[in-house]
Design a protein around this motif. Structure first.
Motif: not given
Ligand code: MG
Length: 383
Positions: A326-342, A344-349
């Motif tokens: 089940r992924l929904s509890p981790y979506i925000e953490a993934i978004r933070r991790s990727l926006s930092q790596a890319l 970008l701001s969180g809203s761009a991921v």
């Protein structure tokens, strides 16, 4: 009859190119071919003179073959001398002078230029400026032009040939050649104030390297990883890694690296948008160096490759298909991790996670598939 004169004798120095920028490719064709096509298709044009440097003459002659109206004319040391040489060779009653490096000129602009010459004796393509233009002395603004009277001058610029040629002869006789940046200036000095007609912002001159790249590039990537079956001897871990985030899972993904199927899809999207090869090419799974590799570190290297091509991500949109975990509890953490790596701001991921409604290998819980789309923007500073 109308003659188009296309100065193409410049070099690529401002764009940082070793070659003449009109010979660079733009959307699959040399810049000059786009410009020629625009003029070759306009009624009334019976001759196109392409003014070129000696070292480009053979290349340009080859490029002119599909255009029976066009021929090459040897340029001079300056734009002034180049246009003067062409004016002496031109046979048209009307001449249109147009920068070879303005390939986005339209048939309408060219036709409007001809109409302006016929009605007003001349036609200078111009667009109103939207910024205030400052007049400066020693780094201080001493005046500003009135915006409603200020235009950016483009080409084509059209005239009756004999009048423009006479103006050029006078400028040569009076040694004023260096005081003009275009034909409208010469004409204004020795004939009369030329008439303006409406150009378009798209009719821009290609000057810098980034002008040769589209403003944005889309990229798409997909990856699938299988879960270990119960009897396959999965390693003793209890998580899967998605977007650099460890997510508790009974099922473990098979992988040569850390199995971050999400980051793998994203890296392929980035590389593809930049026109590069896929991750298998850069990080082959036959190479022991990538055994157990941290995919977030590989993503950082992909970002370097993309940057070296002159691009940076603008946004990413990712869709994960997994029946489990089940992924929904981790979506925000993934978004933070990727926006930092890319960068970008969180809203761009954007990350969507769904199941496959029990259908197929995903629905049977045999694996995870991720689709990733990215948009790259052109960096202003291309190295
Ligand atoms: Mg993979």
């Amino acid at each position: 009859m109308i003659t188009a004169i296309l100065p193409a004798a410049g070099n690529g120095s401002r764009a940082g190119f070793a070659e003449n920028k009109v010979l660079r490719e733009l959307n699959g064709l040399p810049v000059l071919a786009h410009t020629l096509s625009a003029f070759a298709g306009v009624n009334g044009i019976g001759e196109i003179l392409v003014v070129c440097r000696e070292q480009d003459e053979q290349t340009i002659k080859t490029l002119l073959r599909p255009f029976p109206l066009a021929r090459a004319v040897r340029g001079g040391a300056t734009r002034f001398e180049s246009v003067y040489n062409a004016l002496k060779e031109a046979k048209g009653e009307i001449v249109l002078v147009h920068d070879g490096a303005r390939p986005f000129v339209t048939g309408k602009i060219i036709a409007d230029c001809i109409a302006s010459v016929k009605t007003n004796g001349s036609g200078i393509c111009a667009v109103p400026v939207t910024d205030t233009v400052a007049i400066a002395e020693n780094g201080r603004m001493v005046a500003a032009t009135e915006r409603k009277n200020t235009y950016a001058v483009q080409t084509p610029q059209g005239f009756y040939r004999e009048k423009l040629l006479a103006a050029y002869e006078r400028a040569r006789a009076e040694h004023t050649e260096t005081s003009f940046t275009d034909d409208g200036g010469v004409y204004a000095r020795y004939v009369e104030a030329p008439a303006l007609f409406a150009g378009a912002p798209e009719n821009r001159k290609l000057t810098f390297a980034e002008d040769f790249y589209p403003a944005a590039r889309v990229g798409f990537g997909v990856d699938t990883h299988a879960f270990y079956a119960e009897d396959e001897g999965a390693p003793f871990i209890n998580f899967v890694t998605l977007g650099g985030v460890r997510i508790p899972s009974d099922k473990i993904l098979k992988a040569h690296s850390d199995g971050d199927v999400l980051v793998h899809a994203l890296m392929d999207a980035l590389l593809s948008a930049a026109g590069l090869r896929d991750i298998g090419y850069y990080f082959p799974d036959t190479d022991a160096a990538y055994a157990g590799a941290d995919s977030m570190e590989l993503l950082a290297r992909v970002m370097e490759l993309v940057k070296a091509e002159g691009f940076a991500p603008q946004n990413a949109s990712i869709s994960v298909l997994a029946e489990t975990p089940r992924l929904s509890p981790y979506i925000e953490a993934i978004r933070r991790s990727l926006s930092q790596a890319l960068g970008l701001s969180g809203s761009a991921v954007g990350i969507a996670a769904g199941t496959n409604e029990k259908l197929g290998y995903i629905g049977e819980g045999k694996g995870i598939t991720v689709y990733a789309t990215v948009l790259l923007r052109t960096l202003i500073e291309k190295e």
